[in-house]
Scaffold this active site. Structure first.
Site, PDB file in Angstrom:
ATOM      1  N   SER A  81      68.575  12.171  35.034  1.00 34.49           N
ATOM      2  CA  SER A  81      68.457  10.747  35.310  1.00 34.49           C
ATOM      3  C   SER A  81      67.815  10.010  34.129  1.00 34.49           C
ATOM      4  O   SER A  81      68.348  10.033  33.028  1.00 34.49           O
ATOM      5  CB  SER A  81      67.671  10.538  36.613  1.00 34.49           C
ATOM      6  OG  SER A  81      67.822   9.216  37.086  1.00 34.49           O
ATOM      7  N   ASP A  94      76.591   9.459  43.938  1.00 41.82           N
ATOM      8  CA  ASP A  94      75.313   9.016  43.377  1.00 41.82           C
ATOM      9  C   ASP A  94      74.949   7.642  43.931  1.00 41.82           C
ATOM     10  O   ASP A  94      75.687   6.672  43.738  1.00 41.82           O
ATOM     11  CB  ASP A  94      75.386   8.972  41.852  1.00 41.82           C
ATOM     12  CG  ASP A  94      74.028   9.121  41.201  1.00 41.82           C
ATOM     13  OD1 ASP A  94      73.072   8.492  41.694  1.00 41.82           O
ATOM     14  OD2 ASP A  94      73.919   9.865  40.212  1.00 41.82           O
ATOM     15  N   HIS A 141      72.450  12.337  43.926  1.00 41.05           N
ATOM     16  CA  HIS A 141      71.907  12.126  42.578  1.00 41.05           C
ATOM     17  C   HIS A 141      71.225  13.347  41.961  1.00 41.05           C
ATOM     18  O   HIS A 141      71.500  13.721  40.820  1.00 41.05           O
ATOM     19  CB  HIS A 141      70.922  10.961  42.631  1.00 41.05           C
ATOM     20  CG  HIS A 141      70.318  10.588  41.322  1.00 41.05           C
ATOM     21  ND1 HIS A 141      71.064  10.178  40.231  1.00 41.05           N
ATOM     22  CD2 HIS A 141      69.009  10.553  40.912  1.00 41.05           C
ATOM     23  CE1 HIS A 141      70.260   9.906  39.215  1.00 41.05           C
ATOM     24  NE2 HIS A 141      69.010  10.129  39.607  1.00 41.05           N
TER      25      HIS A 141
END
Length: 256
Positions: free
Chosen positions: A81, A198, A228
């Site tokens: 991320s 996501d 995610h």
């Protein structure tokens, strides 16, 4: 292939901390890898003001220090991320000698970000009151389908509940620079793994950035149905196997 075990530097994402990757670290170590994992500035139990940074460059400087701690053997950078974005920016600015880069749902675009009025206000507050804290978008139900991880996260005091206006603006600046400096990414093998479901970041922006990088070897893998946090999903061992296969392929050949 080097006789020295390969080292993996794990760069965690926003709001979280490296402790959420203990299961992954243990698996890597059980399979013979050396792992370096620490908290980014302002995250987890790191020093400094929680949820606040002066500049996104602090993340680059931190990853540089971690790289300097590895004195020999093959090295891989694994970023999740926002940590994936930090890895991208590190590669663009420092061009470190690594054997490969693995990105897990890299934050190349934010879903459900600030409203237009708040976005405009944040630009002004970034100068007038940069340390002002706002609520984060972290929700355990948005990042993983694993009920066990969701329950654990609800009681995790190290997960940030608020971040500063400056942090938000610097995050946005990091994304813009990752795109504007896309041609500065060095020719290093890269594996980009993107969650198919996501709810945190814009997967299309991940794919857009991936198609822009000009490398001899790049792989894009989408995981249909996964949320995610790929390494915190019930299917995380499948993701792990795919990542380790990529690393073994790089270790079987001389580094460029």
């Amino acid at each position: 292939m080097s006789s020295t075990p390969a080292s993996i530097i794990i760069v965690h994402g926003a709001f979280e901390h490296i402790g959420r990757y203990n299961h992954l670290i243990k698996q890597f170590e059980a399979d013979g890898y050396r792992v370096l994992g620490q908290n980014l500035p302002g995250q987890g139990d790191s020093e400094g003001v929680k949820g606040h940074i002066r500049s996104f460059d602090q993340y680059i400087e931190t990853i540089e220090k971690w790289l300097q701690q590895i004195d020999e053997g093959p090295v891989f950078l694994l970023g999740h991320s926002m940590g994936g974005l930090a890895v991208i920016r590190t590669m663009q600015e420092l061009k470190p000698k690594v054997n490969g880069v693995i990105l897990s749902s890299p934050a190349m675009g934010i879903l459900n970000g600030a409203s237009k009025p708040m976005e405009a206000a944040s630009k002004i507050l970034n100068y007038l009151w940069p340390s002002l804290k706002v609520d984060t978008q972290f929700n355990p139900e948005y990042v993983t389908k694993s009920e066990a991880v969701r329950i654990r996260d609800q009681h995790d005091q190290l997960i940030l509940k608020k971040v500063s206006v400056r942090w938000y603006r610097e995050f946005q600046r990091g994304i813009r620079q990752a795109f504007s400096k896309v041609d500065q990414f060095p020719d290093v093998p890269i594996l980009v793994m993107q969650a198919g479901e996501d709810l945190m970041i814009d997967a299309w922006k991940t794919k857009e950035w991936f198609h822009k990088i000009d490398l001899h070897e790049k792989t894009y893998k989408e995981w249909p149905g996964l949320y995610h946090e790929l390494f915190n999903e019930p299917e995380w061992k499948q993701v792990y196997a795919f990542a380790t296969q990529f690393m073994q392929q790089q270790l079987s050949k001389p580094m460029r």
